[in-house]
Each structure stands twice: as structure tokens, then as C-alpha cells.
Design a protein around this motif. Structure first.
Motif, short mmCIF file in Angstrom:
data_model
loop_
_atom_site.label_atom_id
_atom_site.label_comp_id
_atom_site.label_asym_id
_atom_site.label_seq_id
_atom_site.Cartn_x
_atom_site.Cartn_y
_atom_site.Cartn_z
N PHE A 1 48.13 -121.40 -164.80
CA PHE A 1 47.47 -120.85 -165.06
C PHE A 1 48.04 -119.38 -164.60
O PHE A 1 46.89 -118.29 -164.86
N THR A 2 49.02 -119.55 -164.56
CA THR A 2 50.51 -118.06 -164.41
C THR A 2 50.73 -117.68 -165.36
O THR A 2 51.28 -119.21 -165.63
N PRO A 3 51.46 -116.74 -166.00
CA PRO A 3 52.66 -116.94 -166.08
C PRO A 3 54.17 -116.37 -166.49
O PRO A 3 54.76 -116.38 -166.67
N ILE A 4 53.15 -118.05 -165.28
CA ILE A 4 55.28 -117.55 -165.32
C ILE A 4 56.75 -118.58 -165.59
O ILE A 4 57.29 -117.96 -165.36
N LEU A 5 55.81 -119.37 -165.60
CA LEU A 5 57.31 -120.34 -167.24
C LEU A 5 57.09 -119.49 -167.86
O LEU A 5 58.78 -119.64 -168.64
N VAL A 6 55.98 -119.51 -169.09
CA VAL A 6 56.72 -117.86 -170.09
C VAL A 6 57.68 -116.99 -169.36
O VAL A 6 58.16 -116.98 -170.47
N ILE A 7 57.28 -116.35 -168.60
CA ILE A 7 58.61 -116.20 -168.06
C ILE A 7 59.80 -115.97 -167.69
O ILE A 7 61.06 -115.50 -168.58
N LEU A 8 59.45 -116.95 -166.87
CA LEU A 8 60.86 -117.92 -166.97
C LEU A 8 61.37 -118.28 -168.02
O LEU A 8 62.74 -117.99 -168.30
#
Length: 84
Positions: A23-30
Motif C-alpha cells: 500500500f505504499t510505494p516503498i518498493l517502487v522507490i527502492l
């Protein structure tokens, strides 16, 4: 399993970690920062089944802990011996 609390703890940690990644873009940013942005299209194929697995594991752990507690099993009961 002798300690249902450990199973419950692992399932809650896994569920919260996978939900945070879904639900957050943590993996997309990483993944974008390390040059693996092409893999972001496949995250749904991995994260949603992982989320379903950890939610199922949490429900199983809650059910197992409820039965474990209903039987009166505690670490103190297993160590004590009845008087003869």
C-alpha cells in the motif's frame, strides 16, 4: 508447535511488512533507486499472494493460540508434576 505466540508474532510481522509494501510505494522507490525499476510491474504477482499467505497464517496462529490457551497449557503447567 509448542509456542503459538512465536507463530502469531511471525505472522503479524510478516503481514504488516507485506501490507506496508503493498500500500505504499516503498518498493517502487527502492527498486527504482537501485536500477531495477523494470521489476515493479511484477510486484503485484508476488506481494498480493504473500499478503494472503500471511493473513491466513495469522488467522491460523490465532485459532491455534485460542485452542492452546483453552487447554490450559502454560509453561508452568508442563514443568510441574502431580503429587503422588
Amino acid at each position: 508447535m509448542k509456542n503459538p505466540k512465536a507463530l502469531l508474532r511471525a505472522s503479524v510481522i510478516g503481514t504488516s511488512l507485506v501490507a506496508l509494501c503493498c500500500f505504499t510505494p516503498i518498493l517502487v522507490i527502492l527498486l527504482g533507486s537501485v536500477g531495477l525499476a523494470a521489476l515493479t510491474g511484477y510486484l503485484d504477482y508476488v506481494l498480493l499472494p504473500a499478503l494472503a499467505f500471511f493473513i491466513g497464517l495469522a488467522l491460523y496462529a490465532l485459532w491455534h493460540k485460542k485452542q492452546y490457551d483453552a487447554c490450559g497449557n502454560t509453561s508452568e503447567d508442563s514443568r510441574s508434576f502431580p503429587d503422588e
